[in-house]
Motif scaffolding. Structure first.
Motif, PDB file in Angstrom:
ATOM      1  N   ARG A  30      11.884   8.792   2.898  1.00  0.00           N
ATOM      2  CA  ARG A  30      11.264   8.798   4.227  1.00  0.00           C
ATOM      3  C   ARG A  30      10.228   7.684   4.396  1.00  0.00           C
ATOM      4  O   ARG A  30       9.729   7.457   5.483  1.00  0.00           O
ATOM      5  CB  ARG A  30      10.609  10.152   4.493  1.00  0.00           C
ATOM      6  CG  ARG A  30       9.426  10.408   3.582  1.00  0.00           C
ATOM      7  CD  ARG A  30       8.776  11.746   3.796  1.00  0.00           C
ATOM      8  NE  ARG A  30       7.707  11.914   2.805  1.00  0.00           N
ATOM      9  CZ  ARG A  30       6.954  12.986   2.703  1.00  0.00           C
ATOM     10  NH1 ARG A  30       7.152  14.016   3.497  1.00  0.00           N
ATOM     11  NH2 ARG A  30       6.016  13.052   1.787  1.00  0.00           N
ATOM     12  N   ASP A  31       9.894   7.009   3.294  1.00  0.00           N
ATOM     13  CA  ASP A  31       8.742   6.105   3.311  1.00  0.00           C
ATOM     14  C   ASP A  31       9.120   4.650   3.590  1.00  0.00           C
ATOM     15  O   ASP A  31      10.282   4.255   3.477  1.00  0.00           O
ATOM     16  CB  ASP A  31       8.015   6.161   1.974  1.00  0.00           C
ATOM     17  CG  ASP A  31       7.352   7.506   1.749  1.00  0.00           C
ATOM     18  OD1 ASP A  31       7.006   8.170   2.751  1.00  0.00           O
ATOM     19  OD2 ASP A  31       7.200   7.896   0.580  1.00  0.00           O
ATOM     20  N   ILE A  32       8.071   3.889   3.904  1.00  0.00           N
ATOM     21  CA  ILE A  32       8.224   2.435   3.979  1.00  0.00           C
ATOM     22  C   ILE A  32       7.636   1.810   2.706  1.00  0.00           C
ATOM     23  O   ILE A  32       6.855   2.445   1.999  1.00  0.00           O
ATOM     24  CB  ILE A  32       7.546   1.838   5.234  1.00  0.00           C
ATOM     25  CG1 ILE A  32       6.044   2.144   5.231  1.00  0.00           C
ATOM     26  CG2 ILE A  32       8.195   2.322   6.502  1.00  0.00           C
ATOM     27  CD1 ILE A  32       5.267   1.284   6.192  1.00  0.00           C
ATOM     28  N   VAL A  33       8.043   0.594   2.442  1.00  0.00           N
ATOM     29  CA  VAL A  33       7.567  -0.102   1.246  1.00  0.00           C
ATOM     30  C   VAL A  33       6.109  -0.525   1.450  1.00  0.00           C
ATOM     31  O   VAL A  33       5.769  -1.126   2.474  1.00  0.00           O
ATOM     32  CB  VAL A  33       8.431  -1.345   0.956  1.00  0.00           C
ATOM     33  CG1 VAL A  33       7.902  -2.082  -0.267  1.00  0.00           C
ATOM     34  CG2 VAL A  33       9.899  -0.956   0.781  1.00  0.00           C
ATOM     35  N   GLU A  34       5.279  -0.182   0.464  1.00  0.00           N
ATOM     36  CA  GLU A  34       3.872  -0.581   0.500  1.00  0.00           C
ATOM     37  C   GLU A  34       3.538  -1.408  -0.736  1.00  0.00           C
ATOM     38  O   GLU A  34       4.199  -1.284  -1.766  1.00  0.00           O
ATOM     39  CB  GLU A  34       2.973   0.658   0.532  1.00  0.00           C
ATOM     40  CG  GLU A  34       3.169   1.509   1.778  1.00  0.00           C
ATOM     41  CD  GLU A  34       2.279   2.744   1.768  1.00  0.00           C
ATOM     42  OE1 GLU A  34       1.082   2.598   1.448  1.00  0.00           O
ATOM     43  OE2 GLU A  34       2.799   3.842   2.044  1.00  0.00           O
ATOM     44  N   MET A  35       2.498  -2.176  -0.614  1.00  0.00           N
ATOM     45  CA  MET A  35       2.079  -3.032  -1.731  1.00  0.00           C
ATOM     46  C   MET A  35       1.853  -2.221  -3.016  1.00  0.00           C
ATOM     47  O   MET A  35       2.191  -2.665  -4.117  1.00  0.00           O
ATOM     48  CB  MET A  35       0.788  -3.769  -1.338  1.00  0.00           C
ATOM     49  CG  MET A  35       0.263  -4.718  -2.389  1.00  0.00           C
ATOM     50  SD  MET A  35       1.255  -6.213  -2.518  1.00  0.00           S
ATOM     51  CE  MET A  35       0.378  -7.287  -1.376  1.00  0.00           C
TER      52      MET A  35
ATOM     53  N   GLY B  78       6.522  -3.032   4.517  1.00  0.00           N
ATOM     54  CA  GLY B  78       6.645  -2.664   5.930  1.00  0.00           C
ATOM     55  C   GLY B  78       8.046  -2.236   6.318  1.00  0.00           C
ATOM     56  O   GLY B  78       8.250  -1.605   7.352  1.00  0.00           O
ATOM     57  N   MET B  79       9.035  -2.571   5.481  1.00  0.00           N
ATOM     58  CA  MET B  79      10.424  -2.172   5.750  1.00  0.00           C
ATOM     59  C   MET B  79      10.640  -0.760   5.192  1.00  0.00           C
ATOM     60  O   MET B  79       9.944  -0.344   4.266  1.00  0.00           O
ATOM     61  CB  MET B  79      11.353  -3.161   5.019  1.00  0.00           C
ATOM     62  CG  MET B  79      12.842  -2.949   5.239  1.00  0.00           C
ATOM     63  SD  MET B  79      13.837  -4.008   4.129  1.00  0.00           S
ATOM     64  CE  MET B  79      13.718  -5.578   4.941  1.00  0.00           C
ATOM     65  N   SER B  80      11.582  -0.013   5.738  1.00  0.00           N
ATOM     66  CA  SER B  80      11.861   1.297   5.157  1.00  0.00           C
ATOM     67  C   SER B  80      12.457   1.096   3.757  1.00  0.00           C
ATOM     68  O   SER B  80      13.181   0.121   3.507  1.00  0.00           O
ATOM     69  CB  SER B  80      12.831   2.088   6.032  1.00  0.00           C
ATOM     70  OG  SER B  80      14.134   1.553   5.932  1.00  0.00           O
ATOM     71  N   LYS B  81      12.125   2.010   2.853  1.00  0.00           N
ATOM     72  CA  LYS B  81      12.694   1.924   1.507  1.00  0.00           C
ATOM     73  C   LYS B  81      14.222   2.044   1.571  1.00  0.00           C
ATOM     74  O   LYS B  81      14.931   1.453   0.758  1.00  0.00           O
ATOM     75  CB  LYS B  81      12.099   3.007   0.604  1.00  0.00           C
ATOM     76  CG  LYS B  81      10.656   2.750   0.250  1.00  0.00           C
ATOM     77  CD  LYS B  81      10.131   3.764  -0.754  1.00  0.00           C
ATOM     78  CE  LYS B  81       8.646   3.506  -0.990  1.00  0.00           C
ATOM     79  NZ  LYS B  81       8.052   4.507  -1.897  1.00  0.00           N
ATOM     80  N   ALA B  82      14.705   2.805   2.558  1.00  0.00           N
ATOM     81  CA  ALA B  82      16.154   2.962   2.724  1.00  0.00           C
ATOM     82  C   ALA B  82      16.811   1.611   2.994  1.00  0.00           C
ATOM     83  O   ALA B  82      17.790   1.231   2.332  1.00  0.00           O
ATOM     84  CB  ALA B  82      16.440   3.947   3.859  1.00  0.00           C
TER      85      ALA B  82
ATOM     86  N   LEU C  75      13.250  -1.890  -6.941  1.00  0.00           N
ATOM     87  CA  LEU C  75      14.233  -2.223  -5.899  1.00  0.00           C
ATOM     88  C   LEU C  75      13.570  -3.003  -4.758  1.00  0.00           C
ATOM     89  O   LEU C  75      14.246  -3.672  -3.992  1.00  0.00           O
ATOM     90  CB  LEU C  75      14.841  -0.945  -5.304  1.00  0.00           C
ATOM     91  CG  LEU C  75      16.148  -0.416  -5.847  1.00  0.00           C
ATOM     92  CD1 LEU C  75      16.529   0.853  -5.091  1.00  0.00           C
ATOM     93  CD2 LEU C  75      17.262  -1.439  -5.745  1.00  0.00           C
ATOM     94  N   HIS C  76      12.264  -2.845  -4.629  1.00  0.00           N
ATOM     95  CA  HIS C  76      11.557  -3.410  -3.479  1.00  0.00           C
ATOM     96  C   HIS C  76      10.719  -4.618  -3.893  1.00  0.00           C
ATOM     97  O   HIS C  76      10.178  -4.654  -4.994  1.00  0.00           O
ATOM     98  CB  HIS C  76      10.666  -2.335  -2.842  1.00  0.00           C
ATOM     99  CG  HIS C  76      11.351  -1.022  -2.668  1.00  0.00           C
ATOM    100  ND1 HIS C  76      12.478  -0.887  -1.883  1.00  0.00           N
ATOM    101  CD2 HIS C  76      11.120   0.205  -3.214  1.00  0.00           C
ATOM    102  CE1 HIS C  76      12.887   0.381  -1.937  1.00  0.00           C
ATOM    103  NE2 HIS C  76      12.093   1.060  -2.738  1.00  0.00           N
ATOM    104  N   ARG C  77      10.634  -5.576  -2.957  1.00  0.00           N
ATOM    105  CA  ARG C  77       9.931  -6.828  -3.257  1.00  0.00           C
ATOM    106  C   ARG C  77       8.784  -7.029  -2.275  1.00  0.00           C
ATOM    107  O   ARG C  77       8.718  -6.370  -1.237  1.00  0.00           O
ATOM    108  CB  ARG C  77      10.914  -7.999  -3.137  1.00  0.00           C
ATOM    109  CG  ARG C  77      12.065  -7.865  -4.092  1.00  0.00           C
ATOM    110  CD  ARG C  77      13.089  -8.964  -3.880  1.00  0.00           C
ATOM    111  NE  ARG C  77      14.229  -8.745  -4.759  1.00  0.00           N
ATOM    112  CZ  ARG C  77      15.410  -9.331  -4.607  1.00  0.00           C
ATOM    113  NH1 ARG C  77      15.612 -10.173  -3.603  1.00  0.00           N
ATOM    114  NH2 ARG C  77      16.394  -9.072  -5.442  1.00  0.00           N
TER     115      ARG C  77
END
Ligand SMILES: [Zn+2]
Length: 243
Positions: free
Chosen positions: A59-64, A79-83, A72-74
């Motif tokens: 349900r979350d967005i990517v945070e620092m 600010g983008m959804s993790k999905a 998986l996230h850069r």
């Protein structure tokens, strides 16, 4: 297909897998609940291994603050959804895997629609409430639930098989959520998430030596694994509710 053979060659030559096992992987449908630290590792390896269909929810967005462990996230994904972030990476890793990701919350009224016809649940959540929902659903549908938990330098994992092993509630009933930010060093969910992927792959292949009735602990500071036997709780309300 020749491309597929080449991609999976190093696992197809394993006697326990072979072309038949690879076909099983390509036909499997796995649900990964959560795209944080644990989900980053398990989803990545399941995609790389050629599991045919992966459905993932967060349900979350990517945070620092995620980036020390959720590989998986850069930085560019903040600010983008993790999905969406996960889908982009996993599609790039292996375009022949069908990846479906949803920005949604797993609740009692959404779990059925979200898990759909997946036959394995990989628990990559960070809270007890959602694990309890997934556990109940796993028992209701009779599908395996691969539990993983991490904190600081420590992690644990076990595989719950409905009707055969204890369930999550048998082991963790009465435990309450501690509302604080937990410390975590990135490689620990990497270790536990990778172990969860191995368990999922073994279930798909029909290899029976699973983490059944065993809770495996990893302590990074001691660099040690140890396990304890876990048994069904005869008073477990979730197990009893199933009878
Ligand atoms: Zn139980």
């Amino acid at each position: 297909m020749k491309d597929d053979y080449t991609r999976y060659k190093r696992q197809i030559i394993i006697p326990e897998i072979g072309e038949e096992g690879q076909k099983k992987l390509s036909e499997a449908k796995v649900f990964v609940a959560g795209l944080g630290g644990l989900g980053s590792a398990s989803a990545y390896y399941l995609t790389a291994a050629g599991v045919g269909y992966l459905k993932m929810v967060d349900r979350d967005i990517v945070e620092m603050t995620n980036l020390n462990r959720q590989i998986l996230h850069r930085t560019e994904d903040i600010g983008m959804s993790k999905a969406d972030s996960a889908k982009k990476k996993l599609n790039a890793l292996n375009p022949s895997v069908q990846i479906e990701t949803y920005r949604d919350e797993i609740r009692d009224d959404t779990v059925e629609g979200l898990v759909g016809d997946c036959s394995i649940i990989v628990d990559a959540m960070d809270n007890l409430n959602t694990r309890r929902i997934l556990n109940r659903y796993s028992l209701k549908k009779g599908i395996p639930f691969i539990y993983g938990g991490v904190e600081k330098f420590n992690g644990m994992i076990t595989t719950f098989i409905p009707g055969e092993t204890p369930c999550f509630e048998c082991i963790f009933s009465g435990i309450k959520e501690i509302e604080e930010v937990k410390g975590i060093i990135g490689p620990v969910p990497g270790v536990i998430g990778s172990l969860q992927a191995i368990e999922a792959i073994k279930i798909i292949l029909g290899l029976d030596r699973l983490l059944k009735g065993r809770l495996l602990f990893f302590t990074g500071l001691d660099m040690a694994f140890k396990e304890i036997k876990i048994e069904k709780n005869p008073h477990c309300v979730v197990c009893l509710g199933r009878q």
